[in-house]
Design an enzyme around this catalytic site. Structure first.
Site, PDB file in Angstrom:
ATOM      1  N   ALA A  63       0.857  -1.188   0.000  1.00  0.00           N
ATOM      2  CA  ALA A  63       0.000   0.000   0.000  1.00  0.00           C
ATOM      3  C   ALA A  63       0.885   1.227   0.000  1.00  0.00           C
ATOM      4  CB  ALA A  63      -0.931   0.011   1.215  1.00  0.00           C
ATOM      5  N   ILE A 109       1.243   9.919   2.823  1.00  0.00           N
ATOM      6  CA  ILE A 109       2.264  10.221   3.823  1.00  0.00           C
ATOM      7  C   ILE A 109       3.329   9.136   3.895  1.00  0.00           C
ATOM      8  CG2 ILE A 109       2.657  10.653   6.279  1.00  0.00           C
ATOM      9  CD1 ILE A 109       1.235  12.921   4.913  1.00  0.00           C
ATOM     10  N   ALA A 110       2.951   7.893   3.725  1.00  0.00           N
ATOM     11  CA  ALA A 110       3.895   6.775   3.904  1.00  0.00           C
ATOM     12  C   ALA A 110       3.456   5.604   3.036  1.00  0.00           C
ATOM     13  CB  ALA A 110       3.948   6.367   5.383  1.00  0.00           C
ATOM     14  N   ASP A 116      -9.460   9.713  10.789  1.00  0.00           N
ATOM     15  CA  ASP A 116      -9.144   9.559   9.356  1.00  0.00           C
ATOM     16  C   ASP A 116      -9.826   8.293   8.848  1.00  0.00           C
ATOM     17  OD1 ASP A 116      -8.059  10.262   6.955  1.00  0.00           O
ATOM     18  OD2 ASP A 116      -6.057   9.494   7.369  1.00  0.00           O
TER      19      ASP A 116
END
Length: 521
Positions: A126, A130-131, A286
């Protein structure tokens, strides 16, 4: 200059991908359609509009990807083709090279990769804004092989986010100066809130601690699974957690085929949300479909799996009590109490008439209460409430921005799982029980237990404190009184002199008038 350069780049991306044409063509005015066709001359806009929007957001960076992620859950407000494309932003953001991820891991733990993990998959499973995440296998302290997920921070994120936030601050400043209506919405304060939460998301160690807190809070609820953190392998730019296996929440057809009770799943989602918000004051903020899965394992079948804890929200006891009273009053259709709470909290000017605000809130909310969720557009409700708030000068509270966003996400997920879900009916018993626990006998006993250590220390000291207070002699203020009397005497003398001088001046004028009048005669 950097902000202007970034603004010019955003404008160039918008023109390149035809976002101007997409916006103009969405209006129902023929002359705007003609303007859109004129602007599209000389540009290749053959790609579908949803694809162009998604690619533009990816080019603009993580802040815009976050915006797309939030909007992807609002299928009631977006056309299907755009919603489908924005959904791809959740786990299909282009990954960065695996060599960079390996170098980041080795730098964080000061060991070669093969000394940290028994097995490491270099291809990421994935990639987010952001990461990105890699699967691996490591041995824990007991020597057992554990399947884990390794989250690695995207390089160069801080500089990119700082540029975008600087541009957002500049735009918010312009908006506040240009419009009194926009100033009421506190755009600078809202940008400041997102600045804080985005910087928190860049610290993966903070994310790991938030996950551990949520895991403790949800323990015993048996509705949601949260991965365990391996603290020996957690750093600000790399964290290692338990690998979770489930089906993404937006794959509803696959969940139905597996036998998951979709109605119960929808109700459980509402229960989890209200538990985190009102019981704990610490909630996952989120909750887009890319971060929520459902377990199909026999021992945890039908439970939620929460991922990505970079953004969490917190509420104070005052916030929780205020929100709970508002929700409870809404559920009971006690619009007068809602109006009173808005005035008591300072959301509206203190001189606002309660009956007028009550009538306005009733006009907005009453038509929607007896309908199933599938017939309610929360976007329309929010628009009507916005019109009402503008009339009564209601101030938007920046500290509740994350809660508002999360509630919108919950509604979007609820639509996909069970269009007939009645959000209010599901939440009402929970909130009424919570209010009873807060203000009833159990709440009183709980607060007494919390204050008991303080009372245990204070009570033995009360006799001595009372004796010291009664035995204390009154303070001697004689010197201050004498000085005050002397100052007053000096002031009186000056006043007398000024009065005598004024009287002399007046008598002099009268004498001059008399002399001049006699000579003239």
């Amino acid at each position: 200059m950097r902000q202007f350069a970034r603004g010019a780049y955003i404008s160039w991306i918008a023109l390149r991908y035809g976002l101007d044409e997409l916006v103009l063509s969405s209006f129902h005015h023929p002359w705007l359609h003609r303007v859109a066709r004129l602007l599209s001359v000389g540009r290749d806009l053959s790609a579908p509009r949803g694809q162009r929007l998604r690619e533009a957001l990816e080019r603009l960076g993580p802040l815009f990807v976050k915006f797309g992620q939030v909007m992807s859950t609002r299928r009631d407000l977006l056309p299907p083709d755009i919603a489908d494309e924005l959904a791809r932003l959740q786990d299909r953001v282009p990954p960065f090279p695996s060599e960079v991820a390996v170098a980041t891991i080795e730098r964080a733990f000061r060991k070669p990769l093969d000394r940290i993990f028994v097995q490491f998959e270099r291809e990421p499973v994935a990639s987010a804004s952001i990461a990105q995440v890699h699967f691996a296998v490591l041995r824990d302290r007991q020597g057992h092989a554990r399947e884990v997920a390794v989250k690695v921070l995207r390089p160069g994120m801080l500089a990119t986010i700082e540029k975008d936030l600087a541009l957002m601050r500049m735009l918010a400043t312009w908006v506040e100066r240009a419009s009194a209506e926009a100033k009421r919405l506190k755009p600078l304060a809202v940008v400041g809130e997102f600045d804080k939460y985005l910087h928190d998301e860049l610290d993966l160690l903070r994310e790991a601690s938030s996950a551990a807190q949520l895991r403790r809070n949800m323990d015993g609820l048996d509705l949601v699974l949260i991965p365990e953190m391996f603290w020996d392998y957690c750093a600000p730019d790399v964290i290692v957690m338990e690998r979770m296996t489930g089906v993404p929440i937006n794959q509803t057809a696959r969940l139905r085929e597996a036998g998951v009770d979709m109605k119960k799943l929808a109700r459980d989602g509402v229960t989890i949300f209200f538990t985190q918000v009102f019981r704990d004051g610490f909630f996952h903020a989120d909750m887009h479909p890319g971060n929520i899965q459902v377990s199909l394992a026999p021992e945890t079948f039908g439970r939620y799996i929460s991922l990505d804890f970079g953004i969490v929200g917190t509420l104070t006891e005052f916030d929780k009590e205020y929100l709970a009273q508002n929700f409870t009053a809404f559920f009971r259709r006690d619009y007068k109490r809602v109006a009173e709470l808005h005035i008591e909290s300072g959301w509206v000017p203190p001189g606002t008439r309660v009956d007028e605000l009550e009538a306005a809130i009733r006009a907005v909310c009453e038509p929607y209460f007896d309908r199933p969720l599938k017939e309610i557009s929360l976007g329309m409700v929010l628009m009507r409430l916005f019109q009402t708030s503008r009339r009564f000068h209601v101030e938007i509270q920046p500290q509740l921005v994350l809660l508002q966003k999360t509630l919108l996400n919950i509604e979007g997920l609820g639509r996909d799982l069970d269009p007939d879900l009645d959000l209010w009916a599901t939440a009402k018993p929970f909130l009424e029980k919570w209010m009873l626990d807060q203000i009833g006998p159990r709440g009183l006993l709980r607060r007494l237990r919390e204050e008991a250590p303080r009372y245990a220390k204070l009570v033995p000291e009360l006799p001595r404190l009372l004796h010291d207070y009664l035995a204390r002699r009154p303070d001697d203020h004689r010197a201050e009184l004498l000085e005050l009397l002397a100052a007053q005497k000096r002031s009186n003398q000056r006043l007398h002199k000024l009065l005598y001088a004024g009287m002399g001046f007046v008598f002099g004028l009268l004498a001059m008038q008399l002399i001049v009048g006699v000579r003239f005669f």
